[in-house]
Design an enzyme around this catalytic site. Structure first.
Site, PDB file in Angstrom:
ATOM      1  CE  LYS A 201      -4.071   1.958   1.152  1.00 24.39           C
ATOM      2  NZ  LYS A 201      -4.681   2.246  -0.144  1.00 24.39           N
ATOM      3  CG  ASN A 289      19.280  -0.595   5.873  1.00 19.72           C
ATOM      4  OD1 ASN A 289      19.113  -1.286   4.876  1.00 19.72           O
ATOM      5  ND2 ASN A 289      18.778   0.609   5.991  1.00 19.72           N
ATOM      6  NE  ARG A 291      23.779  -0.664   4.740  1.00 18.55           N
ATOM      7  CZ  ARG A 291      23.158   0.488   4.786  1.00 18.55           C
ATOM      8  NH1 ARG A 291      23.560   1.418   5.627  1.00 18.55           N
ATOM      9  NH2 ARG A 291      22.122   0.751   4.003  1.00 18.55           N
TER      10      ARG A 291
HETATM   11  P1  ADP Z   1      15.416   0.977  -0.365  1.00 16.42           P
HETATM   12  O1  ADP Z   1      15.914  -0.288   0.236  1.00 16.42           O
HETATM   13  O2  ADP Z   1      15.548   1.003  -1.862  1.00 16.42           O
HETATM   14  O3  ADP Z   1      15.976   2.198   0.305  1.00 16.42           O
HETATM   15  P2  ADP Z   1      12.941   1.194   1.215  1.00 16.42           P
HETATM   16  O4  ADP Z   1      11.942   0.092   1.301  1.00 16.42           O
HETATM   17  O5  ADP Z   1      13.829   1.418   2.409  1.00 16.42           O
HETATM   18  O6  ADP Z   1      13.825   0.987  -0.116  1.00 16.42           O
HETATM   19  O7  ADP Z   1      12.201   2.553   0.892  1.00 16.42           O
HETATM   20  C1  ADP Z   1      12.928   3.745   0.629  1.00 16.42           C
HETATM   21  C2  ADP Z   1      11.985   4.939   0.658  1.00 16.42           C
HETATM   22  O8  ADP Z   1      10.947   4.794  -0.326  1.00 16.42           O
HETATM   23  C3  ADP Z   1      11.257   5.135   1.979  1.00 16.42           C
HETATM   24  O9  ADP Z   1      12.006   5.836   2.933  1.00 16.42           O
HETATM   25  C4  ADP Z   1      10.050   5.926   1.491  1.00 16.42           C
HETATM   26  O10 ADP Z   1      10.407   7.276   1.248  1.00 16.42           O
HETATM   27  C5  ADP Z   1       9.712   5.302   0.148  1.00 16.42           C
HETATM   28  N1  ADP Z   1       8.717   4.198   0.315  1.00 16.42           N
HETATM   29  C6  ADP Z   1       8.999   2.884   0.491  1.00 16.42           C
HETATM   30  N2  ADP Z   1       7.867   2.156   0.670  1.00 16.42           N
HETATM   31  C7  ADP Z   1       6.831   3.022   0.606  1.00 16.42           C
HETATM   32  C8  ADP Z   1       5.385   2.913   0.740  1.00 16.42           C
HETATM   33  N3  ADP Z   1       4.813   1.740   0.967  1.00 16.42           N
HETATM   34  N4  ADP Z   1       4.653   4.049   0.638  1.00 16.42           N
HETATM   35  C9  ADP Z   1       5.242   5.260   0.414  1.00 16.42           C
HETATM   36  N5  ADP Z   1       6.572   5.437   0.262  1.00 16.42           N
HETATM   37  C10 ADP Z   1       7.375   4.352   0.369  1.00 16.42           C
END
Ligand code: ADP
Length: 448
Positions: A201, A289, A291
């Site tokens: 979502k 993460n 690390r």
């Molecule tokens: P990555 O491993 O590529 O950094 P993440 O899952 O940590 O990916 O998500 C990175 C960023 O993407 C989050 O901090 C947020 O800004 C955005 N994001 C990720 N999932 C969602 C979501 N379900 N809804 C809105 N934004 C999202």
């Protein structure tokens, strides 16, 4: 304690680890590519060894070169920093198979959290709340449409092997699903060699809140509060702070204890970060993460601990030096990431530093490998410095950041410093009232 450790990284994070090791009386070995022969980490370590040509794949990512460097120098342990091999389970396994200690979690925990579907399943079982979405991987468009219909649009298609904001595509409505699904898959395939995707979502106005945890690998774990990293460009953080302006002490204790318990149950070793989106008072896990994070200094500032020292200690089999009750938030800290990039497009801008002056004074920390005359090679990440400020409260930290940015001189290349001068003038930054989507909108209006 170890006599000698090798740092499998470069730039500011290599210096960060060398500094902690030196204070502990541990000798350090720097590794470097041919492009980094003059780099600061090479000068600062006790020993340095060249591990290959300039491209990262032939040097900092070469497992065999790094293992050989360990054997030649007699280093007993490897600190991976962040990026490069820090979350590569196969590397950790190879290190341990060679009888060398990896300063970080086990290969098993890295593998578990590196696959985001397994990570979410694990967290759900450990009682950590997650973003609603698909039950595991989504094999084809039909399945994707079913998940979208059930979850309700908008949804976001994400790469199972994701990282660095890549392989992530938004579908605002059913009509956009086909494009989002196919483009997320192809981007995931080319970036990670794995085209599996899952669906979540899409949250419209969350903050990015992450909890720093630390475990001893023997069932004890603590949390060190949260960081708010909501100011992002292309899903990448540019400005981080601790504590989170939207988090009160009771909320901190509640989410922190959930995270610490999850890590204790896993038997997790070393530093880790559990990332959440936070909306309307609810936390939704997105990833872990395994690390040290780029933004770890803001936590060090408010908690008064040295996370790298602690990593080295527990890797050497020593007990953690703090208990949960020792860890109390003191003041407010902010970090800005200074990149060698040209605004407004953030195009990488390597080159020679003709003049460098770092800011100083009370509550100012500059983590950087820059020096006068340094030539920034074009082969690596564009992060060149992290400026961290600490104040009694958020307004003091903001004023200190403004003052410190004014003292900083980096001549000869373009940097993202002007961005922070402008950002500090924005009301949302002054009040701390922003979501993960705010910066992109502000950039369109102010830097477009
Ligand atoms: P990555 O491993 O590529 O950094 P993440 O899952 O940590 O990916 O998500 C990175 C960023 O993407 C989050 O901090 C947020 O800004 C955005 N994001 C990720 N999932 C969602 C979501 N379900 N809804 C809105 N934004 C999202």
């Amino acid at each position: 304690m170890f006599r000698k450790i090798l740092i499998a990284n470069r730039g500011e994070i290599a210096l960060r680890v060398i500094r902690a090791a030196r204070e502990m009386g541990v000798e350090t070995v720097a590794v470097h590519s041919t492009a980094d022969a003059d780099a600061m980490h090479v000068r600062m370590a006790d020993e340095a060894i060249c591990i290959g040509p300039a491209p990262g794949t032939d040097s900092y990512l070469s497992m065999s070169a790094i293992l050989s460097a360990c054997e030649i120098t007699g280093a007993e342990a490897i600190h991976p920093g962040y990026g490069f091999l820090s979350e590569n389970a196969a590397f950790v396994q190879a290190v341990e198979d060679h009888g060398i200690k990896f300063i970080g979690p086990s290969a098993e925990h890295i593998r578990m959290m590196g696959d985001k579907i397994t990570a979410k399943d694990t967290m759900i079982k450990l009682g950590v709340p997650c973003v609603p979405g698909s039950d595991g991987g989504v094999p084809d468009l039909d399945a994707a449409l079913k998940v979208g219909d059930a979850a309700g649009y908008p949804v976001i298609v994400k790469a199972t092997a994701g990282g660095g904001g890549r392989g992530m595509k938004l579908a605002k409505s059913r009509d956009e699903m086909e494009i989002a699904f196919r483009s997320a898959r192809s981007e995931a395939k080319s970036a990670f060699g794995n085209d599996e995707v899952y669906i979540e979502k899409y949250l419209g106005r969350p903050r990015h809140i992450e909890v720093q945890i630390f475990g001893d690998g023997r069932g004890r774990a603590v949390h060190l509060g949260e960081r708010d990293c909501s100011l992002q460009r292309r899903h990448q953080k540019v400005f981080e702070e601790a504590p989170g302006p939207s988090i009160d002490a009771e909320t901190r204790a509640r989410i922190g204890e959930t995270c610490a318990k999850a890590c204790a149950d896993l038997g997790y070793e070393g530093a880790g970060t559990i990332e959440f989106l936070y909306e309307d008072g609810e936390f939704f896990f997105i990833e872990m993460n395994t690390r040290l994070q780029v933004e770890h200094p803001v936590t060090e500032a408010i908690m008064g601990v040295d996370l790298v020292r602690e990593q080295i200690r527990v890797a050497a089999g020593e007990p953690m030096s703090f208990r949960q009750e020792d860890l109390q938030v003191q003041g407010h800290a902010i970090e800005v990431r200074i990149n060698a990039e040209k605004l407004p497009n953030f195009a990488p801008c390597p080159g020679t530093i003709t003049q460098y002056h770092a800011p100083g004074g009370l509550g100012v920390r500059m983590d950087s490998a820059l020096y006068d005359g340094y030539r920034i090679p074009p082969y690596y990440d564009s992060l060149i410095a992290k400026l961290i400020v600490h104040g009694r409260d958020r307004p003091e930290a903001l004023a200190r950041l403004n003052r410190a940015l004014g003292e900083l001189i980096v001549d000869g290349i373009d940097t993202t410093v002007p961005l922070f001068h402008e950002l500090l003038k924005a009301d949302a930054v002054q009040t701390g009232d922003y979501t993960i989507h705010w910066l992109e909108g502000w950039l369109d209006q102010n830097m477009g």
